[in-house]
Every structure is written in C-alpha cells, then in structure tokens.
Design a protein around this motif. Structure first.
Motif, PDB file in Angstrom:
ATOM      1  N   SER A 154       0.813  -1.218   0.000  1.00  0.00           N
ATOM      2  CA  SER A 154       0.000   0.000   0.000  1.00  0.00           C
ATOM      3  C   SER A 154       0.844   1.264   0.000  1.00  0.00           C
ATOM      4  CB  SER A 154      -0.916   0.003   1.228  1.00  0.00           C
ATOM      5  OG  SER A 154      -0.142   0.097   2.418  1.00  0.00           O
ATOM      6  N   GLY A 155       2.135   1.104  -0.122  1.00  0.00           N
ATOM      7  CA  GLY A 155       3.007   2.270  -0.073  1.00  0.00           C
ATOM      8  C   GLY A 155       3.439   2.612   1.335  1.00  0.00           C
ATOM      9  N   GLY A 156       3.198   1.709   2.264  1.00  0.00           N
ATOM     10  CA  GLY A 156       3.661   1.906   3.634  1.00  0.00           C
ATOM     11  C   GLY A 156       2.590   2.254   4.645  1.00  0.00           C
ATOM     12  N   CYS A 157       1.345   2.425   4.204  1.00  0.00           N
ATOM     13  CA  CYS A 157       0.306   2.822   5.167  1.00  0.00           C
ATOM     14  C   CYS A 157      -0.393   1.617   5.812  1.00  0.00           C
ATOM     15  CB  CYS A 157      -0.722   3.743   4.510  1.00  0.00           C
ATOM     16  SG  CYS A 157      -1.783   2.943   3.307  1.00  0.00           S
ATOM     17  N   GLY A 158      -0.093   0.402   5.346  1.00  0.00           N
ATOM     18  CA  GLY A 158      -0.648  -0.790   5.983  1.00  0.00           C
ATOM     19  C   GLY A 158      -2.072  -1.123   5.594  1.00  0.00           C
ATOM     20  N   SER A 159      -2.540  -0.619   4.464  1.00  0.00           N
ATOM     21  CA  SER A 159      -3.927  -0.889   4.086  1.00  0.00           C
ATOM     22  C   SER A 159      -4.066  -2.054   3.108  1.00  0.00           C
ATOM     23  CB  SER A 159      -4.571   0.363   3.481  1.00  0.00           C
ATOM     24  OG  SER A 159      -3.908   0.731   2.290  1.00  0.00           O
ATOM     25  N   MET A 160      -2.929  -2.545   2.556  1.00  0.00           N
ATOM     26  CA  MET A 160      -2.989  -3.681   1.650  1.00  0.00           C
ATOM     27  C   MET A 160      -1.685  -4.466   1.732  1.00  0.00           C
ATOM     28  SD  MET A 160      -4.307  -3.728  -2.228  1.00  0.00           S
ATOM     29  CE  MET A 160      -4.622  -5.249  -3.074  1.00  0.00           C
TER      30      MET A 160
ATOM     31  N   ASP B 170      -9.558 -10.510  11.824  1.00  0.00           N
ATOM     32  CA  ASP B 170      -9.651  -9.221  12.527  1.00  0.00           C
ATOM     33  C   ASP B 170      -8.778  -8.159  11.855  1.00  0.00           C
ATOM     34  OD1 ASP B 170     -11.471 -10.202  14.393  1.00  0.00           O
ATOM     35  OD2 ASP B 170      -9.881 -10.857  15.758  1.00  0.00           O
ATOM     36  N   ASP B 171      -7.623  -8.569  11.352  1.00  0.00           N
ATOM     37  CA  ASP B 171      -6.717  -7.633  10.671  1.00  0.00           C
ATOM     38  C   ASP B 171      -7.293  -7.202   9.319  1.00  0.00           C
ATOM     39  OD1 ASP B 171      -4.319  -7.830  12.543  1.00  0.00           O
ATOM     40  OD2 ASP B 171      -4.682  -9.931  12.050  1.00  0.00           O
ATOM     41  N   ILE B 172      -7.905  -8.142   8.617  1.00  0.00           N
ATOM     42  CA  ILE B 172      -8.463  -7.860   7.294  1.00  0.00           C
ATOM     43  C   ILE B 172      -9.562  -6.799   7.371  1.00  0.00           C
ATOM     44  CG2 ILE B 172      -9.833  -8.878   5.419  1.00  0.00           C
ATOM     45  CD1 ILE B 172      -8.082 -11.404   5.732  1.00  0.00           C
ATOM     46  N   LYS B 173     -10.264  -6.736   8.479  1.00  0.00           N
ATOM     47  CA  LYS B 173     -11.311  -5.722   8.650  1.00  0.00           C
ATOM     48  C   LYS B 173     -10.749  -4.303   8.531  1.00  0.00           C
ATOM     49  CE  LYS B 173     -14.079  -8.593  11.731  1.00  0.00           C
ATOM     50  NZ  LYS B 173     -14.531  -8.807  13.105  1.00  0.00           N
ATOM     51  N   GLN B 174      -9.462  -4.140   8.824  1.00  0.00           N
ATOM     52  CA  GLN B 174      -8.823  -2.821   8.790  1.00  0.00           C
ATOM     53  C   GLN B 174      -8.117  -2.554   7.460  1.00  0.00           C
ATOM     54  OE1 GLN B 174      -9.541  -1.078  11.541  1.00  0.00           O
ATOM     55  NE2 GLN B 174     -10.510  -2.949  12.273  1.00  0.00           N
ATOM     56  N   MET B 175      -8.111  -3.543   6.556  1.00  0.00           N
ATOM     57  CA  MET B 175      -7.390  -3.417   5.285  1.00  0.00           C
ATOM     58  C   MET B 175      -8.330  -3.071   4.139  1.00  0.00           C
ATOM     59  SD  MET B 175      -5.015  -6.810   5.256  1.00  0.00           S
ATOM     60  CE  MET B 175      -4.149  -7.365   6.711  1.00  0.00           C
ATOM     61  N   HIS B 176      -7.747  -2.547   3.089  1.00  0.00           N
ATOM     62  CA  HIS B 176      -8.481  -2.351   1.824  1.00  0.00           C
ATOM     63  C   HIS B 176      -8.438  -3.620   0.995  1.00  0.00           C
ATOM     64  CE1 HIS B 176      -9.247   1.872   2.327  1.00  0.00           C
ATOM     65  NE2 HIS B 176      -7.988   2.079   2.653  1.00  0.00           N
ATOM     66  N   GLY B 177      -7.383  -4.426   1.173  1.00  0.00           N
ATOM     67  CA  GLY B 177      -7.285  -5.656   0.416  1.00  0.00           C
ATOM     68  C   GLY B 177      -6.082  -6.481   0.823  1.00  0.00           C
ATOM     69  N   ILE B 178      -6.095  -7.742   0.360  1.00  0.00           N
ATOM     70  CA  ILE B 178      -4.985  -8.655   0.632  1.00  0.00           C
ATOM     71  C   ILE B 178      -4.826  -9.577  -0.575  1.00  0.00           C
ATOM     72  CG2 ILE B 178      -6.464 -10.285   1.864  1.00  0.00           C
ATOM     73  CD1 ILE B 178      -3.996 -10.863   3.693  1.00  0.00           C
ATOM     74  N   GLN B 179      -3.593  -9.824  -0.955  1.00  0.00           N
ATOM     75  CA  GLN B 179      -3.272 -10.786  -2.016  1.00  0.00           C
ATOM     76  C   GLN B 179      -2.662 -12.004  -1.320  1.00  0.00           C
ATOM     77  OE1 GLN B 179      -0.486  -8.839  -4.612  1.00  0.00           O
ATOM     78  NE2 GLN B 179      -2.027  -7.471  -5.472  1.00  0.00           N
ATOM     79  N   ILE B 180      -3.123 -13.183  -1.679  1.00  0.00           N
ATOM     80  CA  ILE B 180      -2.659 -14.398  -1.016  1.00  0.00           C
ATOM     81  C   ILE B 180      -2.195 -15.410  -2.055  1.00  0.00           C
ATOM     82  CG2 ILE B 180      -3.281 -16.312   0.506  1.00  0.00           C
ATOM     83  CD1 ILE B 180      -5.531 -14.475   1.615  1.00  0.00           C
ATOM     84  N   LYS B 181      -0.994 -15.943  -1.848  1.00  0.00           N
ATOM     85  CA  LYS B 181      -0.475 -17.070  -2.627  1.00  0.00           C
ATOM     86  C   LYS B 181      -0.093 -18.146  -1.628  1.00  0.00           C
ATOM     87  CE  LYS B 181       1.381 -14.388  -6.460  1.00  0.00           C
ATOM     88  NZ  LYS B 181       2.584 -14.024  -7.213  1.00  0.00           N
ATOM     89  N   THR B 182      -0.610 -19.357  -1.843  1.00  0.00           N
ATOM     90  CA  THR B 182      -0.349 -20.447  -0.910  1.00  0.00           C
ATOM     91  C   THR B 182       0.267 -21.629  -1.630  1.00  0.00           C
ATOM     92  OG1 THR B 182      -2.596 -21.296  -1.236  1.00  0.00           O
ATOM     93  CG2 THR B 182      -2.242 -19.815   0.651  1.00  0.00           C
ATOM     94  N   ALA B 183       0.914 -22.491  -0.830  1.00  0.00           N
ATOM     95  CA  ALA B 183       1.482 -23.738  -1.331  1.00  0.00           C
ATOM     96  C   ALA B 183       1.555 -24.726  -0.182  1.00  0.00           C
ATOM     97  CB  ALA B 183       2.863 -23.515  -1.920  1.00  0.00           C
ATOM     98  N   ALA B 184       1.361 -25.995  -0.512  1.00  0.00           N
ATOM     99  CA  ALA B 184       1.555 -27.039   0.497  1.00  0.00           C
ATOM    100  C   ALA B 184       3.049 -27.307   0.622  1.00  0.00           C
ATOM    101  CB  ALA B 184       0.823 -28.302   0.101  1.00  0.00           C
ATOM    102  N   ALA B 185       3.520 -27.465   1.849  1.00  0.00           N
ATOM    103  CA  ALA B 185       4.951 -27.734   2.065  1.00  0.00           C
ATOM    104  C   ALA B 185       5.132 -28.710   3.192  1.00  0.00           C
ATOM    105  CB  ALA B 185       5.688 -26.451   2.399  1.00  0.00           C
TER     106      ALA B 185
ATOM    107  N   MET C 195      -8.110 -20.565   5.085  1.00  0.00           N
ATOM    108  CA  MET C 195      -7.356 -20.748   6.330  1.00  0.00           C
ATOM    109  C   MET C 195      -6.563 -19.488   6.661  1.00  0.00           C
ATOM    110  SD  MET C 195      -6.060 -24.695   5.907  1.00  0.00           S
ATOM    111  CE  MET C 195      -5.149 -24.743   7.462  1.00  0.00           C
ATOM    112  N   VAL C 196      -5.953 -18.893   5.664  1.00  0.00           N
ATOM    113  CA  VAL C 196      -5.178 -17.659   5.867  1.00  0.00           C
ATOM    114  C   VAL C 196      -6.106 -16.528   6.305  1.00  0.00           C
ATOM    115  CG1 VAL C 196      -3.769 -15.878   4.737  1.00  0.00           C
ATOM    116  CG2 VAL C 196      -3.352 -18.308   4.255  1.00  0.00           C
ATOM    117  N   THR C 197      -7.223 -16.363   5.607  1.00  0.00           N
ATOM    118  CA  THR C 197      -8.133 -15.261   5.954  1.00  0.00           C
ATOM    119  C   THR C 197      -8.776 -15.476   7.320  1.00  0.00           C
ATOM    120  OG1 THR C 197      -9.958 -16.223   4.666  1.00  0.00           O
ATOM    121  CG2 THR C 197      -8.580 -14.565   3.577  1.00  0.00           C
ATOM    122  N   GLU C 198      -8.966 -16.721   7.722  1.00  0.00           N
ATOM    123  CA  GLU C 198      -9.515 -16.983   9.057  1.00  0.00           C
ATOM    124  C   GLU C 198      -8.535 -16.520  10.138  1.00  0.00           C
ATOM    125  OE1 GLU C 198     -11.957 -18.000  12.157  1.00  0.00           O
ATOM    126  OE2 GLU C 198     -12.477 -17.813  10.042  1.00  0.00           O
ATOM    127  N   VAL C 199      -7.251 -16.802   9.952  1.00  0.00           N
ATOM    128  CA  VAL C 199      -6.232 -16.367  10.918  1.00  0.00           C
ATOM    129  C   VAL C 199      -6.172 -14.839  10.986  1.00  0.00           C
ATOM    130  CG1 VAL C 199      -3.750 -16.326  11.423  1.00  0.00           C
ATOM    131  CG2 VAL C 199      -4.839 -18.462  10.709  1.00  0.00           C
TER     132      VAL C 199
END
Length: 90
Positions: free
Chosen positions: A41-47, A75-90, A68-72
């Motif tokens: 987000s350019g440093g403001c913590g919104s994305m 509460d934080d996501i409520k304060q964000m404009h957005g989130i990009q998620i990439k997952t992999a099994a390891a 699973m990621v969004t469940e964890v």
C-alpha cells in the motif's frame, strides 16, 4: 542448519510493524515453512501481499488454503483495503 518445526519461522528484520504482526500470526497458526509478507500500500498498511507455504495445506484446494489464511487474519483484514494471497503445500 535445519529449522526446528516446533519453532515459528522468524520474521524478516526489515519488516514494518504491520508486516511483522501478520507474519507472526501466520507463522504460529499455520506452521509456515516459507512466508513473505509485503505491505503493497506504499507503507500505510492498508494492503498486503502474503506468500505462505504450510504442511497444513496438503491435500486442500487453493480456495480452502486461502480461507485458512483469511480466518487467521480475519480481525486484521477488517482494517485493510485488500490482501493478495499465494499459498502452497509444504
């Protein structure tokens, strides 16, 4: 030196406070083996962009992994404009 799987993956020392907060939550809850959190987000913590690998994702569809990621972070996501998620099994 191999990482002890019972010890959470430490955050990057260059992380902002917001990046560190998200990293710690995900590393502990999802036993991440690889994890990168980037404030896009350019440093403001919104994305954030999150790339995470976890053995807990094994056998799950990408949609279930992302849930699973969004469940964890719900509460934080409520304060964000957005989130990009990439997952992999390891």
């Amino acid at each position: 030196m191999p990482r002890n799987s019972s010890t959470p993956l430490p955050p990057n020392p260059k992380y902002t406070d917001g990046e560190k907060h998200i990293h710690v939550k995900l590393a502990e809850k999802l036993v991440a083996t690889r994890l990168t959190v980037t404030d896009i987000s350019g440093g403001c913590g919104s994305m954030y962009a999150v790339e995470i690998a976890s053995p807990q994702f094994a056998g799950l569809s990408p949609v279930k992994q992302h849930r699973m990621v969004t469940e964890v972070l719900k509460d934080d996501i409520k304060q964000m404009h957005g989130i990009q998620i990439k997952t992999a099994a390891a």
